[in-house]
Every structure is written in C-alpha cells, then in structure tokens.
Design a protein around this motif. Structure first.
Motif, PDB file in Angstrom:
ATOM      1  N   ILE A 218       0.894  -1.145  -0.108  1.00 34.44           N
ATOM      2  CA  ILE A 218       0.044   0.092  -0.055  1.00 34.44           C
ATOM      3  C   ILE A 218       0.800   1.143   0.098  1.00 34.44           C
ATOM      4  N   LYS A 219       1.817   1.309   0.807  1.00 35.08           N
ATOM      5  CA  LYS A 219       2.946   2.334   0.784  1.00 35.08           C
ATOM      6  C   LYS A 219       3.571   2.666  -0.459  1.00 35.08           C
ATOM      7  N   ARG A 220       3.471   1.531  -1.388  1.00 27.18           N
ATOM      8  CA  ARG A 220       4.366   1.665  -2.743  1.00 27.18           C
ATOM      9  C   ARG A 220       3.279   2.778  -3.741  1.00 27.18           C
ATOM     10  N   ASP A 221       2.228   3.206  -3.193  1.00 28.77           N
ATOM     11  CA  ASP A 221       1.578   4.130  -4.122  1.00 28.77           C
ATOM     12  C   ASP A 221       0.669   3.468  -5.227  1.00 28.77           C
ATOM     13  N   PRO A 222      -0.045   2.398  -5.030  1.00 30.23           N
ATOM     14  CA  PRO A 222      -0.722   1.423  -6.043  1.00 30.23           C
ATOM     15  C   PRO A 222      -1.645   2.467  -6.736  1.00 30.23           C
ATOM     16  N   THR A 223      -2.235   1.946  -7.880  1.00 27.34           N
ATOM     17  CA  THR A 223      -3.336   2.788  -8.575  1.00 27.34           C
ATOM     18  C   THR A 223      -4.645   2.798  -7.533  1.00 27.34           C
ATOM     19  N   PRO A 224      -5.573   3.411  -7.504  1.00 26.42           N
ATOM     20  CA  PRO A 224      -6.763   3.568  -6.712  1.00 26.42           C
ATOM     21  C   PRO A 224      -7.445   2.064  -6.722  1.00 26.42           C
ATOM     22  N   VAL A 225      -7.722   1.421  -7.895  1.00 23.15           N
ATOM     23  CA  VAL A 225      -8.216   0.195  -7.828  1.00 23.15           C
ATOM     24  C   VAL A 225      -7.330  -0.881  -7.152  1.00 23.15           C
ATOM     25  N   ALA A 226      -6.004  -0.851  -7.245  1.00 21.46           N
ATOM     26  CA  ALA A 226      -5.178  -1.748  -6.763  1.00 21.46           C
ATOM     27  C   ALA A 226      -5.265  -1.524  -5.283  1.00 21.46           C
ATOM     28  N   ARG A 227      -5.331  -0.292  -4.919  1.00 20.55           N
ATOM     29  CA  ARG A 227      -5.326   0.101  -3.405  1.00 20.55           C
ATOM     30  C   ARG A 227      -6.634  -0.591  -2.831  1.00 20.55           C
ATOM     31  N   ALA A 228      -7.781  -0.330  -3.472  1.00 16.53           N
ATOM     32  CA  ALA A 228      -8.861  -0.756  -2.981  1.00 16.53           C
ATOM     33  C   ALA A 228      -8.814  -2.357  -2.698  1.00 16.53           C
ATOM     34  N   VAL A 229      -8.218  -2.926  -3.747  1.00 13.89           N
ATOM     35  CA  VAL A 229      -8.044  -4.299  -3.623  1.00 13.89           C
ATOM     36  C   VAL A 229      -7.288  -4.672  -2.318  1.00 13.89           C
ATOM     37  N   LEU A 230      -6.453  -4.003  -2.191  1.00 15.58           N
ATOM     38  CA  LEU A 230      -5.266  -4.403  -0.973  1.00 15.58           C
ATOM     39  C   LEU A 230      -5.965  -4.047   0.381  1.00 15.58           C
ATOM     40  N   MET A 231      -6.527  -2.883   0.406  1.00 15.76           N
ATOM     41  CA  MET A 231      -7.499  -2.579   1.599  1.00 15.76           C
ATOM     42  C   MET A 231      -8.248  -3.702   2.015  1.00 15.76           C
ATOM     43  N   SER A 232      -8.845  -4.190   0.864  1.00 17.66           N
ATOM     44  CA  SER A 232      -9.858  -5.449   1.266  1.00 17.66           C
ATOM     45  C   SER A 232      -9.238  -6.404   1.699  1.00 17.66           C
TER      46      SER A 232
ATOM     47  N   GLU B 225     -14.139   6.862  -7.813  1.00 22.61           N
ATOM     48  CA  GLU B 225     -13.500   6.392  -9.204  1.00 22.61           C
ATOM     49  C   GLU B 225     -14.610   5.915  -9.971  1.00 22.61           C
ATOM     50  N   ASN B 226     -14.481   5.942 -11.312  1.00 25.85           N
ATOM     51  CA  ASN B 226     -15.319   5.156 -12.021  1.00 25.85           C
ATOM     52  C   ASN B 226     -14.564   3.937 -12.540  1.00 25.85           C
ATOM     53  N   VAL B 227     -15.296   2.796 -11.746  1.00 22.09           N
ATOM     54  CA  VAL B 227     -14.937   1.784 -11.557  1.00 22.09           C
ATOM     55  C   VAL B 227     -15.672   0.687 -12.173  1.00 22.09           C
ATOM     56  N   GLU B 228     -15.473  -0.594 -12.632  1.00 22.67           N
ATOM     57  CA  GLU B 228     -16.049  -1.882 -13.165  1.00 22.67           C
ATOM     58  C   GLU B 228     -16.903  -2.234 -11.826  1.00 22.67           C
ATOM     59  N   VAL B 229     -17.834  -3.217 -12.543  1.00 24.76           N
ATOM     60  CA  VAL B 229     -18.996  -3.629 -11.742  1.00 24.76           C
ATOM     61  C   VAL B 229     -18.250  -4.337 -10.302  1.00 24.76           C
ATOM     62  N   GLU B 230     -17.080  -5.199 -10.904  1.00 31.73           N
ATOM     63  CA  GLU B 230     -16.377  -6.170 -10.063  1.00 31.73           C
ATOM     64  C   GLU B 230     -15.941  -5.296  -8.634  1.00 31.73           C
ATOM     65  N   MET B 231     -15.418  -4.012  -8.833  1.00 33.52           N
ATOM     66  CA  MET B 231     -14.915  -3.100  -7.548  1.00 33.52           C
ATOM     67  C   MET B 231     -16.288  -2.605  -6.731  1.00 33.52           C
ATOM     68  N   LYS B 232     -17.455  -2.414  -7.431  1.00 31.11           N
ATOM     69  CA  LYS B 232     -18.683  -2.057  -6.805  1.00 31.11           C
ATOM     70  C   LYS B 232     -19.160  -3.447  -6.013  1.00 31.11           C
ATOM     71  N   ASN B 233     -18.960  -4.659  -6.622  1.00 30.80           N
ATOM     72  CA  ASN B 233     -19.327  -5.780  -5.718  1.00 30.80           C
ATOM     73  C   ASN B 233     -18.514  -6.036  -4.656  1.00 30.80           C
ATOM     74  N   LEU B 234     -17.220  -5.734  -4.911  1.00 30.95           N
ATOM     75  CA  LEU B 234     -16.188  -5.671  -3.698  1.00 30.95           C
ATOM     76  C   LEU B 234     -16.757  -5.098  -2.394  1.00 30.95           C
ATOM     77  N   VAL B 235     -17.069  -4.009  -2.582  1.00 32.37           N
ATOM     78  CA  VAL B 235     -17.743  -3.176  -1.558  1.00 32.37           C
ATOM     79  C   VAL B 235     -18.896  -3.925  -0.973  1.00 32.37           C
ATOM     80  N   ASN B 236     -19.784  -4.245  -1.652  1.00 29.61           N
ATOM     81  CA  ASN B 236     -20.783  -5.319  -0.909  1.00 29.61           C
ATOM     82  C   ASN B 236     -20.486  -6.460  -0.117  1.00 29.61           C
ATOM     83  N   ARG B 237     -19.558  -7.212  -1.003  1.00 28.80           N
ATOM     84  CA  ARG B 237     -19.076  -8.201  -0.322  1.00 28.80           C
ATOM     85  C   ARG B 237     -18.307  -8.116   0.909  1.00 28.80           C
ATOM     86  N   ASN B 238     -17.707  -6.855   1.015  1.00 23.44           N
ATOM     87  CA  ASN B 238     -17.049  -6.640   2.460  1.00 23.44           C
ATOM     88  C   ASN B 238     -18.130  -6.390   3.303  1.00 23.44           C
ATOM     89  N   LYS B 239     -19.032  -5.536   3.196  1.00 28.75           N
ATOM     90  CA  LYS B 239     -20.185  -5.142   4.080  1.00 28.75           C
ATOM     91  C   LYS B 239     -20.769  -6.656   4.382  1.00 28.75           C
TER      92      LYS B 239
END
Length: 372
Positions: free
Chosen positions: A207-221, A250-264
């Motif tokens: 995360i400290k290596r400053d990934p792209t927003p999408v990659a950061r979201a996956v790592l935070m998950s 961000e303007n993200v794909e469906v998979e990233m939106k689903n990631l949020v719901n799966r986390n919840k």
C-alpha cells in the motif's frame, strides 16, 4: 461459517499463471511465429484440457518438432502447469528438475544462442516457470523451500521493476503486476500457517508503494480480511470504509462495486446478521450474475437462516446459468453438503450431479468433491 467452506476472492495464484508469458517480443505476427503451435497450447489451457497438453508436449518432444531453445522452455512450462493442475505433483517436480543447475543457468540465456536470437539478451525462462519453480516444493511437503524461493522471486521481480523504472522513468506495469502476484502467493502461504503479522507487513508495504486507486482498494480489502482473522473487527470496518470511499470516487467496473458489497456482507456474517448479508450479496448478483463469491455466500447465509430449499436453489441455478464460473470444488462441496442436510436419499442426487460434472468439467476438476 465453520460448517461449510466459504469462497473468498483471494484466488489461487496458479490460475493467474495458467498461460506462460511469451519469451519473445511483439514483433511476431502470431503466437505460432513465436513458438511451435503456441496458439494451440494456449487454447487447450484456456479450456482446461490439461491431458491434451501433456499429449501434445510428448508428441512434440518425441518427433523433435521444437527447433529453438526457447520453445523447449515454453513446452516444459506448459507440461509442468498441466501436471500441477492434474495434481500430479511428484511428476511436475521431476520435470522441473530437468532444468540443468536451476532456472538461471546461462544455457537458458538468449545470448548463448546468437544464431537464433541476434541482439537479444537475458533469460528466456517464462515468468510462469519461475512461479512454478517457487510453488512446487510446497506441493510435495517442503513448504519452507517454497517460501524461500518466493522471497527470492520477489527480489528478482523488484530488480526488474527498478531496471524498467531507471530506463523508462516509470515502473513497467507487467512487472508491477508480477510483484503483486508474488506477494499474494507469499501472503497465501503465511496465511495458511496463521502467520498474520507477516501478512500485515507485506500488504502495508504494498500500500505504501502508492498503487493505483483500484489496486489500493483490493489491497485494503485484503488488509480487512486479515484484520478479521485477527479478531480486529473495528480495524476491518475501517479498511473496508477506505475501499468504499475509493470506489465512490472512481469510475470503476462492476467487480469493484461488488467488492464493497461483499465486504459489508462479511461484516454482517461475522455478526450473524445473515438477512443483511443476503441483501448485500443479492445486490452483487443483480449487477453480475456470474459473481460466484456472492452466489456461494448468499447460499450459505440462507442455510444459516435454516432455508435449505432456497440455498440449494441458489447454487443449482448458478451451475445451470453460469457453469463455467460456478463449477469449482468449493461450490460443489457446499452444494453436496446441503443435499446431505436436506435429503435422506441424497446419494442419488449427488450421483446425478457427479455425472453432469464428468461431462462438462475441465480435466483438473476434483471429482471427489461430490463425495459420492
């Protein structure tokens, strides 16, 4: 969640390297220009026809159809992948041992064959072969050797990333992706031995290596998943909150939106609020009917709510509507466990499922998952 398996989107690394990288550059007109019948091998791998790959490699070797040194390495890689997918691990290790003095031997360098590769330098070993070289010892009981080799592979990848950054002024995206793959492999091995502290350090470093927003979201998950394993529910909620913030901005794909719901939903499942979890998973399914993580976990939640009939329907409908996505061992194990709970004469139902799987599943599917 102790009764049945829960699918999470951590993914097996082997799936990510199921097709070797091409050892030469994009100057070739087709895959077959790069390596003998490479397009055919690639097609067989994508279809899960691993036994056919073994036959094809054996024929090419017997008939001496491979004319250039790198072709032997590409075919060796496909052969080892096929053996690994078929869980023939000792044979895969024997194949790997045919590499003389290791994967970085000078005989596997382009400059050693100037007649074939004028003005080309460096190793011709596909990255997939390097990944397999690290992973295979764990499959035959030598977990520490695998961990050590993955850390060496990580150092190799970071050196390549640094070289590309020094030369181009930015890190090559391919090598950054490979770095993530290797670190995820390392994390997977540490997680399997509940070495959570090491996993946290690796993810935080990424995360400290400053990934792209999408990659950061996956790592935070993933950080949140590990925090949950440690019992740090509040920390997990905070990490998942960061993910939701990124996705909302961000303007993200469906998979990233689903990631949020799966986390919840995971938070709800830990709190045994299965009704709310079902709602979150259904929102994922409404967006993407092939989200097997959401489908599987929705079925589990329904089972915990004592609604076995609907939980079975959810899994059966997925196998019918998206068989390619849904046909995995965890999915089938869960369905068969539900059959055992719901029906006295579950053997006949499982046998019907097993017969269907035998017709449609790829070669590497573990048919014992039906427990017939």
């Amino acid at each position: 969640m102790d009764l049945l398996s829960t699918i999470e989107d951590q993914g097996e690394a082997l799936n990510a390297v199921s097709v070797p990288d091409h050892p030469l550059n994009n100057a070739f007109g087709s895959l077959n220009d790069m390596c003998y019948e490479l397009s055919s091998l690639q097609d067989l791998a994508c279809r899960g026809s691993w036994k056919s790959i073994l036959d094809k490699v054996a024929r090419a070797r017997t008939q001496s159809l491979l004319s250039k040194p790198h072709e032997h390495l590409v075919y060796l890689t496909y052969n080892i992948i096929a053996l690994t997918k078929l869980r023939r691990f000792p044979e895969a290790v024997i194949e790997l041992d045919t590499l003389e003095n290791g994967i970085d031997n000078v005989i596997y360098s382009y400059e050693n064959y100037p007649q074939h590769y004028p003005n080309r330098y460096g190793s011709m070993a596909p990255f997939a072969l390097r990944w397999l070289y690290a992973e295979l010892p764990s499959k035959v009981g030598n977990r520490q050797e695998t961990v050590d080799r993955f850390y060496m592979l990580l150092q190799f990848v970071r050196e390549k990333t640094k070289v590309s950054k020094d030369r181009l002024g930015l890190a090559d995206d391919v090598w950054r992706i490979r770095e993530g793959l290797v670190i995820n492999s390392i994390i997977s091995h540490h997680l399997s031995h509940k070495e959570f502290g090491v996993c946290l350090d690796l993810i935080i470093d990424l995360i400290k290596r400053d990934p792209t927003p999408v990659a950061r979201a996956v790592l935070m998950s993933k950080l949140g998943y590990i925090q949950m394993q440690l019992g740090d529910l509040e920390g997990a909620k905070a990490s998942f909150g960061v993910v939701e913030g990124i996705v909302n901005e961000e303007n993200v794909e469906v998979e990233m939106k689903n990631l949020v719901n799966r986390n919840k939903a995971l938070i709800f499942m830990v709190g045994k609020d299965y009704v709310s979890a079902v709602r979150e998973y259904q929102e994922c399914i409404d967006r993407d009917g092939s989200d097997v993580v959401a489908i599987n976990n929705k079925a589990l939640c329904l089972m915990y709510l004592r609604d076995l009939s609907d939980s079975i329907k959810v899994l059966e409908n997925a196998l019918e509507s998206v068989p390619t996505a849904a046909l995995n061992e965890t999915f089938v194990v869960n369905l068969c466990s539900m059959y055992e709970l719901a029906y006295v004469k579950h053997s006949d139902i499982k046998k019907t499922l097993s017969n269907w799987i035998a017709r449609v599943a790829p070669d590497d599917f573990d048919t014992s998952s039906t427990r017939v």
